[in-house]
Design a protein around this motif. Structure first.
Motif, PDB file in Angstrom:
ATOM      1  N   HIS A 137     -32.201   6.765   1.311  1.00  0.00           N
ATOM      2  CA  HIS A 137     -31.059   5.953   0.878  1.00  0.00           C
ATOM      3  C   HIS A 137     -31.304   5.372  -0.506  1.00  0.00           C
ATOM      4  O   HIS A 137     -30.438   5.456  -1.398  1.00  0.00           O
ATOM      5  CB  HIS A 137     -30.815   4.829   1.889  1.00  0.00           C
ATOM      6  N   SER A 138     -32.474   4.782  -0.711  1.00  0.00           N
ATOM      7  CA  SER A 138     -32.778   4.143  -1.985  1.00  0.00           C
ATOM      8  C   SER A 138     -32.800   5.157  -3.128  1.00  0.00           C
ATOM      9  O   SER A 138     -32.212   4.926  -4.196  1.00  0.00           O
ATOM     10  CB  SER A 138     -34.131   3.423  -1.884  1.00  0.00           C
ATOM     11  N   LEU A 139     -33.447   6.296  -2.920  1.00  0.00           N
ATOM     12  CA  LEU A 139     -33.536   7.294  -3.983  1.00  0.00           C
ATOM     13  C   LEU A 139     -32.184   7.928  -4.285  1.00  0.00           C
ATOM     14  O   LEU A 139     -31.889   8.249  -5.447  1.00  0.00           O
ATOM     15  CB  LEU A 139     -34.546   8.376  -3.605  1.00  0.00           C
ATOM     16  N   SER A 140     -31.353   8.093  -3.278  1.00  0.00           N
ATOM     17  CA  SER A 140     -30.027   8.671  -3.533  1.00  0.00           C
ATOM     18  C   SER A 140     -29.191   7.738  -4.398  1.00  0.00           C
ATOM     19  O   SER A 140     -28.366   8.203  -5.195  1.00  0.00           O
ATOM     20  CB  SER A 140     -29.309   8.972  -2.214  1.00  0.00           C
ATOM     21  N   LYS A 141     -29.411   6.418  -4.267  1.00  0.00           N
ATOM     22  CA  LYS A 141     -28.685   5.461  -5.104  1.00  0.00           C
ATOM     23  C   LYS A 141     -29.299   5.373  -6.497  1.00  0.00           C
ATOM     24  O   LYS A 141     -28.585   5.258  -7.494  1.00  0.00           O
ATOM     25  CB  LYS A 141     -28.664   4.077  -4.443  1.00  0.00           C
ATOM     26  N   LYS A 142     -30.633   5.445  -6.572  1.00  0.00           N
ATOM     27  CA  LYS A 142     -31.248   5.437  -7.906  1.00  0.00           C
ATOM     28  C   LYS A 142     -30.883   6.710  -8.664  1.00  0.00           C
ATOM     29  O   LYS A 142     -30.705   6.682  -9.885  1.00  0.00           O
ATOM     30  CB  LYS A 142     -32.761   5.299  -7.810  1.00  0.00           C
ATOM     31  N   LYS A 143     -30.772   7.833  -7.951  1.00  0.00           N
ATOM     32  CA  LYS A 143     -30.346   9.104  -8.557  1.00  0.00           C
ATOM     33  C   LYS A 143     -29.037   8.923  -9.326  1.00  0.00           C
ATOM     34  O   LYS A 143     -28.864   9.452 -10.427  1.00  0.00           O
ATOM     35  CB  LYS A 143     -30.205  10.152  -7.453  1.00  0.00           C
ATOM     36  N   PHE A 144     -28.111   8.151  -8.736  1.00  0.00           N
ATOM     37  CA  PHE A 144     -26.828   7.881  -9.386  1.00  0.00           C
ATOM     38  C   PHE A 144     -27.039   7.267 -10.770  1.00  0.00           C
ATOM     39  O   PHE A 144     -26.418   7.688 -11.757  1.00  0.00           O
ATOM     40  CB  PHE A 144     -25.998   6.938  -8.503  1.00  0.00           C
ATOM     41  N   PHE A 145     -27.935   6.287 -10.862  1.00  0.00           N
ATOM     42  CA  PHE A 145     -28.162   5.584 -12.121  1.00  0.00           C
ATOM     43  C   PHE A 145     -28.861   6.468 -13.155  1.00  0.00           C
ATOM     44  O   PHE A 145     -28.471   6.506 -14.323  1.00  0.00           O
ATOM     45  CB  PHE A 145     -28.995   4.320 -11.889  1.00  0.00           C
ATOM     46  N   ILE A 146     -29.917   7.174 -12.727  1.00  0.00           N
ATOM     47  CA  ILE A 146     -30.713   7.898 -13.720  1.00  0.00           C
ATOM     48  C   ILE A 146     -30.019   9.163 -14.201  1.00  0.00           C
ATOM     49  O   ILE A 146     -30.255   9.609 -15.325  1.00  0.00           O
ATOM     50  CB  ILE A 146     -32.129   8.209 -13.191  1.00  0.00           C
ATOM     51  N   SER A 196     -23.570   0.022  -0.325  1.00  0.00           N
ATOM     52  CA  SER A 196     -24.949   0.518  -0.329  1.00  0.00           C
ATOM     53  C   SER A 196     -25.913  -0.539   0.181  1.00  0.00           C
ATOM     54  O   SER A 196     -26.856  -0.232   0.923  1.00  0.00           O
ATOM     55  CB  SER A 196     -25.362   0.945  -1.741  1.00  0.00           C
ATOM     56  N   PHE A 197     -25.680  -1.785  -0.219  1.00  0.00           N
ATOM     57  CA  PHE A 197     -26.560  -2.860   0.227  1.00  0.00           C
ATOM     58  C   PHE A 197     -26.406  -3.090   1.734  1.00  0.00           C
ATOM     59  O   PHE A 197     -27.397  -3.300   2.451  1.00  0.00           O
ATOM     60  CB  PHE A 197     -26.263  -4.145  -0.545  1.00  0.00           C
ATOM     61  N   LYS A 198     -25.180  -3.010   2.230  1.00  0.00           N
ATOM     62  CA  LYS A 198     -24.963  -3.161   3.677  1.00  0.00           C
ATOM     63  C   LYS A 198     -25.665  -2.040   4.445  1.00  0.00           C
ATOM     64  O   LYS A 198     -26.254  -2.275   5.506  1.00  0.00           O
ATOM     65  CB  LYS A 198     -23.457  -3.155   3.986  1.00  0.00           C
ATOM     66  N   LYS A 199     -25.603  -0.833   3.905  1.00  0.00           N
ATOM     67  CA  LYS A 199     -26.285   0.298   4.556  1.00  0.00           C
ATOM     68  C   LYS A 199     -27.794   0.063   4.564  1.00  0.00           C
ATOM     69  O   LYS A 199     -28.475   0.306   5.578  1.00  0.00           O
ATOM     70  CB  LYS A 199     -25.950   1.594   3.820  1.00  0.00           C
ATOM     71  N   TYR A 200     -28.323  -0.401   3.447  1.00  0.00           N
ATOM     72  CA  TYR A 200     -29.761  -0.713   3.383  1.00  0.00           C
ATOM     73  C   TYR A 200     -30.137  -1.729   4.455  1.00  0.00           C
ATOM     74  O   TYR A 200     -31.130  -1.544   5.181  1.00  0.00           O
ATOM     75  CB  TYR A 200     -30.126  -1.248   1.989  1.00  0.00           C
TER      76      TYR A 200
END
Length: 364
Positions: free
Chosen positions: A210-219, A184-188
């Motif tokens: 990209h950022s929100l799709s990863k935060k979605k995972f956490f929340i 994810s960080f490499k994609k960012y």
């Protein structure tokens, strides 16, 4: 053609949709029962795109208080707000915190919609449903969870953002991406491109999605901040101390970038990481590159009162009575919640870390 995206966020209260696009605020049909709370600066910059009878609110750190909440509630009531009212929050993180909290407690809770107008709000805080209100010197000590019913991300608001505000958002997006995974960080990094400041709305839309799709995972895995979502506090313990010690002259996102650097140095001082770990070095290099765009913040850190920074750090709400709580890096470069005894030895290491940060700034 400009990119547009849609995300659906699942919560214990149901689902809400996040729409990302350009000039989409005009597409939404206004409802008769809406009452808008708008950042005064945003209202001035984008007057032609917003309703003209908003409740205007200054987006200043000292306004993120219960006094402001009380004032807003009274204004909503004067406008005829009832249990069917929908609060529309338009602004960055401070407006979001106030709107969330007001909506959560007005008449025991009403619906609300959020239009984030800063990149930081767009990539991070707009989802998750948290409110955070200050009490005196204690930052974010009051708050609750009250998800919106809809989030509308209009990247056209980014056209009036400063370099510092773009950096604010990129640091939060970097943090979320790094916390999720190395891929994810490499994609960012590929979306940002060579440590530059993206201004094109296509590029910003892709970074936001990209950022929100990863935060979605956490929340969605940890709605109420009890487990894996705590990784998103990476850099924040140091960041809040930096904000407080500089009287909030450093913006939150930039403070998070500095806080991630400090967390990396603190992890090294504790012997938790291999100094040659590639992912950590890549993250540090990216943060240093973006910090070049915020010279005023660098000057503030160069003059940082490290003793005052420690005092602010010790008041962080995440600590226990006898232990500090940090999110730090381990030998694989991944994030872990670490608790450290409140000892003179650990306090000295924290002081050394703030001095490390000052030295890093001198090298930029």
């Amino acid at each position: 053609m400009l990119n547009s995206f849609n995300l659906t966020i699942k919560t214990s209260h149901g689902k809400y949709n996040v729409k990302i696009g350009n000039k989409i605020i005009e597409e939404r049909n206004l409802q008769f029962n809406e009452i808008w709370i708008t950042d005064t600066n945003v209202a001035s910059l984008h007057a032609e795109r917003l309703v003209n009878d908003s409740i205007l609110q200054e987006a200043l750190e000292d306004k993120k208080s219960l006094d402001s909440v009380s004032n807003l509630i009274q204004k909503i009531r004067h406008k005829g707000g009832n249990r069917d009212t929908v609060i529309i929050g338009v602004g960055g993180g401070i407006i979001q915190d106030l709107s969330t909290f007001v909506a959560s407690c007005y008449m025991r809770g009403v619906d609300w919609v959020y239009y984030p107008t800063t990149l930081l709000g767009m990539v991070d805080s707009c989802i998750g449903g948290k409110s955070s209100i200050n009490a005196g010197k204690f930052k974010n000590i009051i708050g609750n969870f009250h998800p919106p019913i809809e989030v509308i991300i209009d990247t056209n608001f980014c056209t009036t953002l400063s370099n510092e505000q773009i950096v604010d958002g990129l640091f939060e997006a970097a943090k979320i991406s790094y916390a999720h995974s190395q891929n994810s960080f490499k994609k960012y990094l590929s979306l940002v491109g060579n440590h530059r400041l993206p201004r094109e709305e296509d590029a910003l839309s892709a970074i936001i999605e990209h950022s929100l799709s990863k935060k979605k995972f956490f929340i969605e895995k940890d709605e109420f901040d009890k487990g894996i979502r705590l990784k998103l506090n990476f850099g924040h313990t140091f960041a809040h101390a930096i904000e407080g010690a500089t009287s909030y002259k450093i913006s939150h996102g930039v403070a998070v970038g500095l806080g991630m650097l400090a967390a990396a140095k603190f992890s090294a001082r504790l012997g938790l990481i291999d100094k040659n770990q590639d992912s950590i070095s890549t993250l540090e290099n990216h943060i240093r590159a973006l910090l070049k765009y915020v010279p005023t913040a660098l000057a503030e850190i160069a003059a940082l009162d490290c003793s005052e920074a420690i005092n602010c750090l010790e008041s962080d709400k995440k600590h226990l009575s006898d232990h500090y709580t940090f999110v730090l890096l381990n030998h694989t470069g991944e994030l872990e919640k670490i608790q450290l005894e409140k000892s003179s030895a650990h306090k000295e290491l924290i002081l050394f870390t703030f001095n490390d940060l000052r030295r890093i700034i001198d090298e930029i």
